[in-house]
Motif scaffolding. Structure first.
Motif, short mmCIF file in Angstrom:
data_model
loop_
_atom_site.label_atom_id
_atom_site.label_comp_id
_atom_site.label_asym_id
_atom_site.label_seq_id
_atom_site.Cartn_x
_atom_site.Cartn_y
_atom_site.Cartn_z
N LEU A 84 22.54 33.18 49.61
CA LEU A 84 21.49 32.30 48.64
C LEU A 84 20.33 33.67 48.10
N ILE A 85 20.62 34.82 48.84
CA ILE A 85 19.69 35.56 48.36
C ILE A 85 19.95 36.23 46.31
N ASP A 86 18.91 35.68 45.38
CA ASP A 86 18.73 36.46 44.53
C ASP A 86 18.44 38.13 44.04
N ASN B 165 31.86 39.74 55.01
CA ASN B 165 32.34 39.52 55.19
C ASN B 165 32.14 37.54 54.97
N PHE B 166 31.15 37.69 54.12
CA PHE B 166 31.33 35.96 53.18
C PHE B 166 31.88 35.80 52.41
N LYS B 167 32.14 34.45 52.25
CA LYS B 167 33.26 33.70 51.84
C LYS B 167 31.72 33.62 49.28
N ARG B 168 31.18 33.69 49.68
CA ARG B 168 29.89 33.98 48.27
C ARG B 168 28.80 35.39 48.99
N ASN B 169 28.76 36.04 48.27
CA ASN B 169 28.21 36.96 48.29
C ASN B 169 26.83 37.50 47.79
N ILE B 170 27.03 37.31 46.71
CA ILE B 170 25.89 37.40 45.83
C ILE B 170 25.05 35.81 44.93
N CYS B 171 23.77 35.17 45.00
CA CYS B 171 23.46 34.31 44.78
C CYS B 171 23.03 34.41 43.04
N VAL B 172 23.38 33.94 42.11
CA VAL B 172 22.23 33.60 40.92
C VAL B 172 21.03 32.27 41.15
N GLU C 25 34.91 41.05 38.11
CA GLU C 25 35.48 40.15 40.05
C GLU C 25 34.79 39.50 40.23
N ILE C 26 33.08 39.83 39.87
CA ILE C 26 31.35 39.98 40.56
C ILE C 26 32.13 37.88 40.38
N LEU C 27 31.97 37.75 39.08
CA LEU C 27 31.92 36.06 38.96
C LEU C 27 32.65 35.32 40.33
N ASP C 28 33.89 35.34 40.88
CA ASP C 28 33.90 34.68 41.79
C ASP C 28 33.83 35.00 42.75
N LYS C 29 32.18 36.57 43.47
CA LYS C 29 31.65 35.48 44.01
C LYS C 29 30.51 35.58 43.84
N LEU C 30 29.95 35.16 43.20
CA LEU C 30 28.46 33.90 42.94
C LEU C 30 28.14 32.46 43.53
N VAL C 31 27.25 32.13 44.30
CA VAL C 31 26.95 31.05 43.94
C VAL C 31 25.84 30.92 43.38
N PHE C 32 25.42 30.00 42.59
CA PHE C 32 24.96 29.44 41.46
C PHE C 32 23.72 28.22 42.00
N LYS C 33 22.19 28.03 42.60
CA LYS C 33 21.79 27.87 42.78
C LYS C 33 21.00 27.26 41.62
N PHE C 34 20.87 26.02 41.25
CA PHE C 34 19.98 25.43 40.80
C PHE C 34 18.91 23.71 41.67
N PRO D 14 33.05 27.79 38.39
CA PRO D 14 31.77 28.18 39.42
C PRO D 14 31.10 27.44 40.15
N TYR D 15 30.72 28.13 41.60
CA TYR D 15 30.33 27.49 43.27
C TYR D 15 28.66 27.13 43.19
N ILE D 16 28.14 25.96 42.85
CA ILE D 16 27.14 25.39 42.47
C ILE D 16 26.56 25.24 43.84
N PHE D 17 25.36 25.15 43.47
CA PHE D 17 24.28 25.03 45.23
C PHE D 17 23.68 24.43 44.63
N THR D 18 22.18 22.78 44.90
CA THR D 18 21.48 22.37 44.38
C THR D 18 21.18 22.04 45.12
N GLU D 19 19.46 22.24 44.86
CA GLU D 19 18.39 21.71 45.97
C GLU D 19 17.56 21.04 45.23
N THR D 20 16.45 19.98 45.27
CA THR D 20 15.66 18.97 45.12
C THR D 20 14.51 19.40 43.96
#
Length: 385
Positions: free
Chosen positions: A111-113, A132-139, A172-181, A214-220
């Motif tokens: 979850l590191i931008d 060796n992360f499942k998803r390496n980069i956070c947007v 290929e980096i697109l498949d390694k992203l976590v999108f945080k909203f 997209p892999y989407i992580f959401t927070e309040t």
């Protein structure tokens, strides 16, 4: 058998009930998003296919505390924790990502931008990609919501960041992203936001000859929370989590409902909002629970169209990073945030316990809260605290 009823029949009935021929003037509501909302719907302009998520089971994420190890299967980590097994771990600290000892029994998500000081931190990207992360980069688009950006802006900025990363590091980096909203108070609009991003990201991936979800992580959200209104904060955050779940997020996280004086108990209660929603209503089970709702389908399409248009405008002027450097991104958010804050001051946006029941006196001006050259989180209630 039910008698066939036309849209005109419904309109005639509404006119009779409201005692007016101009029902749209009464029932239509203005919004700051530039979205057209009808008083009622008989169909959607276009049927959207089911929008899947990446994870088969939605992650209910807790901020780590030892007492929750048996209740939570996913943790947000700021510091290293030993001996965790069979957990999904969301790493929110750059130093922790560098030094954490990985276990094959856990799954790791960043979850590191990587956007820092108006640039992509290329060294940080390379370091994270080597893990060796499942998803390496956070947007991270959560800051924009908390700073007052519109939904269209949040979506376009997240897409622009992804595009800039793909241009530098390859598709290929697109498949390694976590999108945080961050998910805010406008319940149906926030459902539409997350669903719209699935359409947008898939469309972007196709520009690179891919077909990705997209892999989407959401927070309040923090934007609508108040220091002296903790019980109302809890209600607001519960609705926000519900919107995130219904929209089909891959992971959800509830920030502490206490804006200040956070405790282990308040953090546990915040997490267990998710548990109650998941196990009492099972809304986390469905990939796309809103699919088929005429209203949600319509606003999903409008958000996707508006955000894609803004994304292309930013691309034509150099992309996200260049527009960030020029100050255009900050100015856009500033103008939107000021408009929203003015609506709060005027009472068009109602916050119980802040500008309604009771109505507090203003203690800060818009000028004291916002800066057109700085993107920062501002709670709407700060004007009255």
């Amino acid at each position: 058998m039910f008698t066939s009823v036309t849209l005109q029949d419904w309109e005639n009935l509404v006119k009779k009930q409201l005692k007016t021929d101009d029902i749209y003037a009464i029932l239509s509501k203005e919004n700051l998003e530039g979205i057209t909302v009808k008083p009622y719907y008989d169909k959607s302009s276009e049927n959207i296919k089911n929008l899947p998520r990446v994870e088969e089971s939605m992650h209910l994420v807790a901020k780590y505390q030892e007492g929750l190890e048996d209740d939570a299967y996913a943790f947000l980590l700021h510091n290293n924790v030993e001996n965790l097994t069979e957990k999904s771990l969301f790493i929110a600290n750059k130093d922790l990502a560098e030094h954490i000892r990985l276990s094959s029994e856990n799954k790791y998500f960043s979850l590191i931008d990587v956007f820092e000081n108006n640039e992509i931190n290329k060294q940080l990207v390379e370091e994270l990609l080597s893990k060796n992360f499942k998803r390496n980069i956070c947007v991270d688009a959560s800051l924009y919501q908390n700073a007052g950006a519109s939904i269209t802006q949040q979506l376009a900025f997240a897409l622009g960041k992804a595009k800039d990363l793909a241009e530098v590091f390859g598709a290929e980096i697109l498949d390694k992203l976590v999108f945080k909203f961050a998910v805010g108070a406008n319940y149906f609009f926030e459902i539409g936001k997350i669903r719209a991003f699935k359409l947008l990201f898939n469309q972007l991936s196709k520009e690179f000859n891919l077909d990705l979800i997209p892999y989407i992580f959401t927070e309040t959200s923090l934007r609508n929370k108040a220091k002296n209104d903790e019980e109302n904060n809890l209600i607001r955050s519960t609705l926000e989590i519900a919107a995130a779940m219904i929209a089909g997020s891959d992971a959800v996280f509830a920030n502490d409902f206490k804006v200040q004086n956070s405790t282990e108990l308040s953090e546990e209660i915040s997490f267990k909002q998710q548990v109650v929603l998941a196990y009492e209503s099972i809304i986390n089970v469905f990939e796309d629970a809103a699919n088929g709702s005429y209203y949600v389908e319509e606003i999903t399409q409008q958000f996707a169209q508006n955000a894609w248009k803004l994304f292309l405008e930013l691309e034509n002027s150099g992309g996200f990073v260049e527009n960030f450097k020029s100050g255009k991104i900050a100015e856009m958010i500033y103008n939107q945030a000021i408009a929203e804050q003015n609506w709060v001051e005027e009472g068009k946006i109602k916050l119980i316990g802040v500008n309604l029941y009771p109505k507090l006196e203003k203690t800060k001006s818009v000028e004291q809260l916002y800066n057109s050259k700085e993107i920062k989180a501002v709670r709407l209630a700060e004007m009255f605290e």
